[in-house]
Design a protein around this motif. Structure first.
Motif, mmCIF file in Angstrom:
data_model
loop_
_atom_site.group_PDB
_atom_site.id
_atom_site.type_symbol
_atom_site.label_atom_id
_atom_site.label_comp_id
_atom_site.label_asym_id
_atom_site.label_seq_id
_atom_site.Cartn_x
_atom_site.Cartn_y
_atom_site.Cartn_z
ATOM 1 N N LEU A 1 0.833 -1.194 0.000
ATOM 2 C CA LEU A 1 0.000 0.000 0.000
ATOM 3 C C LEU A 1 0.874 1.252 0.000
ATOM 4 C CD1 LEU A 1 -2.632 -1.177 2.622
ATOM 5 C CD2 LEU A 1 -2.767 -1.290 0.116
ATOM 6 N N PRO A 2 0.365 2.380 -0.479
ATOM 7 C CA PRO A 2 1.153 3.618 -0.516
ATOM 8 C C PRO A 2 1.686 3.991 0.873
ATOM 9 C CG PRO A 2 -0.889 3.882 -1.753
ATOM 10 C CD PRO A 2 -0.983 2.553 -1.044
ATOM 11 N N GLY A 3 2.956 4.319 0.932
ATOM 12 C CA GLY A 3 3.585 4.768 2.168
ATOM 13 C C GLY A 3 3.995 3.665 3.122
ATOM 14 N N MET A 4 3.626 2.425 2.828
ATOM 15 C CA MET A 4 3.908 1.321 3.741
ATOM 16 C C MET A 4 5.408 1.096 3.927
ATOM 17 S SD MET A 4 2.688 -2.659 3.502
ATOM 18 C CE MET A 4 0.950 -2.264 3.564
ATOM 19 N N ARG A 5 6.151 1.111 2.835
ATOM 20 C CA ARG A 5 7.590 0.840 2.904
ATOM 21 C C ARG A 5 8.297 1.890 3.764
ATOM 22 N NH1 ARG A 5 10.671 -2.561 -0.875
ATOM 23 N NH2 ARG A 5 8.682 -2.806 -1.941
ATOM 24 N N SER A 6 7.991 3.160 3.577
ATOM 25 C CA SER A 6 8.662 4.204 4.376
ATOM 26 C C SER A 6 8.225 4.128 5.836
ATOM 27 C CB SER A 6 8.408 5.590 3.794
ATOM 28 O OG SER A 6 7.037 5.887 3.788
ATOM 29 N N HIS A 7 6.971 3.767 6.086
ATOM 30 C CA HIS A 7 6.492 3.577 7.459
ATOM 31 C C HIS A 7 7.308 2.479 8.154
ATOM 32 C CE1 HIS A 7 3.726 2.813 10.786
ATOM 33 N NE2 HIS A 7 3.673 1.560 10.390
#
Length: 159
Positions: A34-40
């Protein structure tokens, strides 16, 4: 040759990086990104490494950290086990698990616990090879995935 040792403050960046890469390479094989998951998740690994590196055992090859495991609360629970994707399948996870199980036994516990996503078949195979068996399975909240997922909890007799 793999060297297993306690982490130091100088290892924080490597712990975070290996954890993030290992998590992403595995989870996205059976979960949508999902969008932003990796940076989270990268931020979460960095925060964990900064606050808990003293509970981490690292595996290194030629002074490069290639895996790590943690007993975040120094109890019978292995909270983390991560191996650099490029070297998975070379016995590093097994070596880390054995060292963590010895530390748990040395702390006076008769059993060791670990858990993972129910669809993480590679981790479950590894844990079973190292003496763990599933004792519970069910839905739990995943902070990293921000939803409930099916998890398995595994137990190994020590000694």
């Amino acid at each position: 040759m793999v060297v297993i040792r306690r982490a130091t403050e100088a290892d924080i960046a490597a712990i975070a990086a290996v954890g993030s890469r290992a998590w992403a390479s595995n989870i996205f094989s059976f979960e949508p990104e999902l969008p932003g998951m990796r940076s989270h998740v990268e931020r979460a690994f960095q925060s964990f490494a900064e606050s808990s590196y003293q509970h981490v055992t690292v595996a290194e090859v030629d002074t490069t950290i290639v895996g790590w495991g943690a007993r975040e609360k120094d109890n019978d629970y292995i909270s983390d086990l991560w191996v650099e994707p490029a070297v998975q399948g070379q016995g590093i996870g097994s070596q880390l698990l054995r060292v963590l199980k010895i530390a748990i036994a040395d702390a006076g516990y008769a059993k060791a616990r670990i858990s993972t996503h129910a669809r993480n078949s590679g981790a479950i195979r590894l844990y079973r090879r190292e003496g763990f068996a599933i004792f519970e399975q069910g839905l739990e909240w995943s902070t990293s995935l921000e939803r409930e997922i099916e998890k398995v909890h595994m137990l190994a007799e020590l000694g």
